[in-house]
Scaffold this active site. Structure first.
Site, PDB file in Angstrom:
ATOM      1  N   THR A 183       6.396   0.504   1.798  1.00  7.81           N
ATOM      2  CA  THR A 183       7.467   1.298   2.402  1.00  7.81           C
ATOM      3  C   THR A 183       6.821   2.401   3.212  1.00  7.81           C
ATOM      4  O   THR A 183       6.217   3.321   2.660  1.00  7.81           O
ATOM      5  CB  THR A 183       8.393   1.905   1.336  1.00  7.81           C
ATOM      6  OG1 THR A 183       9.057   0.844   0.654  1.00  7.81           O
ATOM      7  CG2 THR A 183       9.446   2.808   1.973  1.00  7.81           C
ATOM      8  N   LEU A 212       0.826  -1.210   0.000  1.00 11.98           N
ATOM      9  CA  LEU A 212       0.000   0.000   0.000  1.00 11.98           C
ATOM     10  C   LEU A 212       0.855   1.253   0.000  1.00 11.98           C
ATOM     11  O   LEU A 212       2.034   1.210   0.365  1.00 11.98           O
ATOM     12  CB  LEU A 212      -0.924  -0.042   1.221  1.00 11.98           C
ATOM     13  CG  LEU A 212      -1.905  -1.242   1.219  1.00 11.98           C
ATOM     14  CD1 LEU A 212      -2.497  -1.479   2.605  1.00 11.98           C
ATOM     15  CD2 LEU A 212      -3.019  -1.013   0.192  1.00 11.98           C
ATOM     16  N   PRO A 213       0.272   2.414  -0.400  1.00  7.03           N
ATOM     17  CA  PRO A 213       1.118   3.586  -0.679  1.00  7.03           C
ATOM     18  C   PRO A 213       1.691   4.360   0.505  1.00  7.03           C
ATOM     19  O   PRO A 213       2.719   4.971   0.355  1.00  7.03           O
ATOM     20  CB  PRO A 213       0.195   4.498  -1.510  1.00  7.03           C
ATOM     21  CG  PRO A 213      -1.163   3.975  -1.363  1.00  7.03           C
ATOM     22  CD  PRO A 213      -1.082   2.560  -0.921  1.00  7.03           C
ATOM     23  N   LYS A 260      15.837  -0.348   4.465  1.00 13.29           N
ATOM     24  CA  LYS A 260      15.518   0.222   3.154  1.00 13.29           C
ATOM     25  C   LYS A 260      15.753   1.727   3.130  1.00 13.29           C
ATOM     26  O   LYS A 260      16.299   2.267   2.172  1.00 13.29           O
ATOM     27  CB  LYS A 260      14.059  -0.075   2.775  1.00 13.29           C
ATOM     28  CG  LYS A 260      13.698   0.626   1.487  1.00 13.29           C
ATOM     29  CD  LYS A 260      12.481   0.169   0.754  1.00 13.29           C
ATOM     30  CE  LYS A 260      12.367   0.985  -0.539  1.00 13.29           C
ATOM     31  NZ  LYS A 260      11.083   0.820  -1.196  1.00 13.29           N
ATOM     32  N   LYS A 320       9.963  10.587  -1.731  1.00  9.14           N
ATOM     33  CA  LYS A 320       9.124   9.981  -0.686  1.00  9.14           C
ATOM     34  C   LYS A 320      10.006   9.212   0.310  1.00  9.14           C
ATOM     35  O   LYS A 320       9.852   9.339   1.526  1.00  9.14           O
ATOM     36  CB  LYS A 320       8.091   9.035  -1.317  1.00  9.14           C
ATOM     37  CG  LYS A 320       7.148   8.391  -0.293  1.00  9.14           C
ATOM     38  CD  LYS A 320       6.518   7.071  -0.799  1.00  9.14           C
ATOM     39  CE  LYS A 320       6.046   6.230   0.375  1.00  9.14           C
ATOM     40  NZ  LYS A 320       5.735   4.843   0.016  1.00  9.14           N
TER      41      LYS A 320
END
Lengths: 298, 298, 298, 298
Positions: A96, A65-66, A171, A246
């Site tokens: 993320t 999901l975003p 990450k 982002k």
């Protein structure tokens, strides 16, 4: 083969789900876009009406999901998976998002007896389609071991980074560093080339010396140096600057929460933001287009 | 074999001269330290009284000197090599100095009919001793071709970067980038490790992803991750922070002269300078000790 | 009244010399532009053939020159004032150059028995014309006291900052800070206004709170907030961005020489340099045009 | 006189509430600390059991709370004021939180028919005690006019910055700028003083020139220059570095949300964070202690 609930069928989620289908799993999918659900259904998945229906009775519930708000909405609260599910699938969040949100969700899940891992990916839409993603995983050894075979159906490199949240942290550390390396490489190339050096020669010297990096040696930001990089096709394809931004935003926020000083990451955030604001479509170009910020108009 | 004048017998110059002797050249050496001259004389070189005497009648005149002022003093002015020499050796300047000074000297040399190249090195005292230096060369094709065999006696990788000054520019671009990559890698490792990630695991994840670099994969700044890095022996050996700072200073000054904006290089200059000021011996530690700036006291 | 040699009749020097003439001094002027000399001669000064002729026999020798190299050329070496003059005027250098060069010249001057001060100015061409410059002076108490009445003929505020070089240091510290304050104010205004705040209201709130500054309260960089600022006439007039960049370059170089870390000054150098490179005439606009770097295209 | 619900009786809230009592208002107070409630009750306020009880039936409900999460908790959701109150007091949030959260709460409030303003303050505990705070207000003209008399009982300067959220934005723009000005001033002072300039003289020169600012002229960060600044009492008192860092964090996050590039604010965030990590109590010192980051050990 397993029963898997898959929630989030966007640019990344759809091809990932497809690879699970190909591997022979039984898939129950959900996305806010009915069209996306229908597409996967036409390929063999079962479309469902909401996240709970997708995950109920599954062995694994995967989310892709975003952002933090949407992941929290699906997982937490009265209406969330953790509260609503009667069975206990292993929760695998491939989104993320911020490590803090991930840890908060993990605590809530543990309280209710769920296993849960964070498993953000790198590799982009191409990696998702080809099943060659890398997964950076946070969670217990047990949960990691349980998830690994499923993740292998979608990726090639599956690394266990540490406890819940560690996948996200790894990450963000990686992408923040890559963003700085790209920008620093771009400013150095611009400096040298503005003084008459040949782009290929300079790149080659640096690539074979202490400035060498994945970014310089494989993703050179100067147009024409490498035939297959985004830079050589007007920065089309690759990893969008807006997505790198982002991740930088998440990394700088994570540093703030952790009490860490990240001057290079923070400068990168400012510089990519500046480049993002310079033209209508700047966020959609590959992140190596940060090169443009350092190239003077002819 | 050739007659070679060699001027500057310091930490780098002495072992470089030694390799030329071993290769069978006839060496005439000079250094402001009589002791340094005597040492090389005891190994087969001819000690001389000044730079002009060392270079007069030689085929090559090599300089390996600490800064712009000293190189200019040896080369330019009434008392300099360019004015004083009656013969015309090929001038090979291995010093790391500003590209502007290099170009000014090259113009003066060309006016008097000298061939000249700038050939700054990377590889440090170890590379100098083992004859494995890299040379980044600026100058004409002809002069490069003439110098190459001699440089091969002292190094392994000899690259032609472009016209006069291009060797210096290439070296500064490379080292500025390496300095930023090191600092950015250090801040990212500190960020992740402060949140509980294992230093080796995090390093390995990043090394195999888009944050990979010569610096991370070969010169990891976190103590104990790699057994043979300076970080694992309390930052002893390696490439001194003070020398990296000298190169950063030259790079930022070069950017200023070239009208280029280098925010990451400039930030690196400030951060290495800050670290240099934190303790008496900080400048003598390996430059990966920039890690300390990002590590909070326990 | 005194006999004064005046060397350097550019945008600043010419009106300064004019004010000395008006005060009744006898002026002997020199500039590389014969035209500039002729102009002053037509107003009552005596034109000379070179710097030495202008300064020989004078009580004061004032220099107002563009950079380190030119000031050094006039002062030092076989052909310089310090070596050539038979008398000993008080040397007053009003140029803005690096403190290191200033100190080097001061040492050379002292060795030969000259009094010397550095006296860089602020106030620009308008201040020079109106005789309202500020002078920041480095040198001994005695030399300061001797120079003060002459400086008063050209300026209003004459401050003794300390020993030789201190005038330059004070000016660079001041201008570096002003450059950062301007850029920081501009980015904050852009941040607020992009979210709908009224430029005047936001400016007024900040001006009356802890963000207040000379820059914000008198030199507001947002067009239209104050009727008489450069920002309100498309950044014409004021203090050219290219000149501020020159001072930033000197300040960052001075920090390097002093072993000081100036991350904000270094970032300002990079950002003004970036703005300077964005358009043909960007360096000629007032330095408050750094605002443009933070304003997104509509 | 009015009936006022007051929620949040910490270092700032308690003295603010006290001033409302002194002005003759009827106060119903709540805080998670029963002790804080009891204290105010002993001075004439009515202690209540929760925020809803404090606000129910009041004309104004004032909140002064530490962060976004707590303010959201009090205002939003099933259990929040907006959902639970049967009457409609004017909501006045004096907390400093993110403009995004403020706008979200304002929308929710408007949906239910509440008037609401954001009214963050500057002036610190001293200003709160003396009733000399500044209020930066976001909201409609009507709501501003209604709140103004009440705010006047707690402060001196009440400014209307714009629509809902504009108060927060104005405060963040102001404090971000002040943080940069302080750090830039500190690095410039360190640069000059390290070269022998007198701290008072240098400060005075800059204060009267283009580097002048509220920070330099009233809050000089160098110890001993001004007798009454925190710097002159080992950085005790004043505005805590940890609180400035909180505001910088909010400002940089706000810039991220607004798509604005704030390189100076971001660098300030990194530098204050670095200073915060250097010693146990560093966050509690006045924010002018950023000076220490630029001062080399003797």
């Amino acid at each position: 083969m397993a029963i898997i609930g898959f929630i989030g069928l966007g640019t990344m989620g759809a091809p990932m789900a497809r690879n699970l289908l190909s591997a022979g799993h039984e898939l129950r999918v959900f996305d806010v876009s009915a069209e996306a659900c229908a597409m996967l259904a036409s390929e063999g998945a079962t479309a469902t009406e909401n996240a709970i229906e997708a995950a109920e009775g599954a062995e694994f519930a995967i989310t892709m999901l975003p952002n933090d708000t949407i992941v929290s909405g699906v997982m937490l609260g009265e209406e969330g998976l953790i509260e609503q599910l009667s069975a206990r699938p292993l929760l695998i969040d491939c989104s993320t998002i911020s490590p803090d949100t991930t840890r908060r969700i993990a605590h809530a899940a543990a309280d209710k007896g769920f296993g849960i891992i964070d498993a953000p990916v790198s590799g982009g839409p191409t990696g998702a389609a080809e099943g060659t993603l890398s997964f950076m995983v946070g969670g217990s050894e047990t949960d990691f071991a349980r998830a690994e075979p499923v993740l292998k159906n979608m990726g090639r490199l599956i690394v266990h980074a540490g406890d819940n949240g560690a996948g996200q942290v790894a990450k963000l550390c990686n992408n923040m560093t890559a963003a700085v390396v790209m920008a620093a490489t771009a400013e150095a190339l611009a400096l040298g080339i503005s003084q008459g050096l040949d782009p290929e020669k300079l790149s080659s010297i640096m690539a074979n010396s202490s400035a060498g990096s994945f970014v310089l040696n494989r993703w050179n930001p100067w147009p024409g140096v490498m035939p297959d990089t985004p830079a050589s096709r007007d920065y089309a394809g690759g990893f969008q600057l807006g997505l790198m931004l982002k991740d930088l935003n998440l990394a700088v926020a994570n540093a703030r929460d952790a009490g860490a000083s990240v001057p290079f990451g923070a400068l990168a955030q400012s510089m990519y933001m500046m480049q993002a604001g310079r033209a209508q479509d700047a966020v959609r170009a590959d992140f190596s287009s940060i090169q443009k910020l350092f190239t003077r108009p002819a």
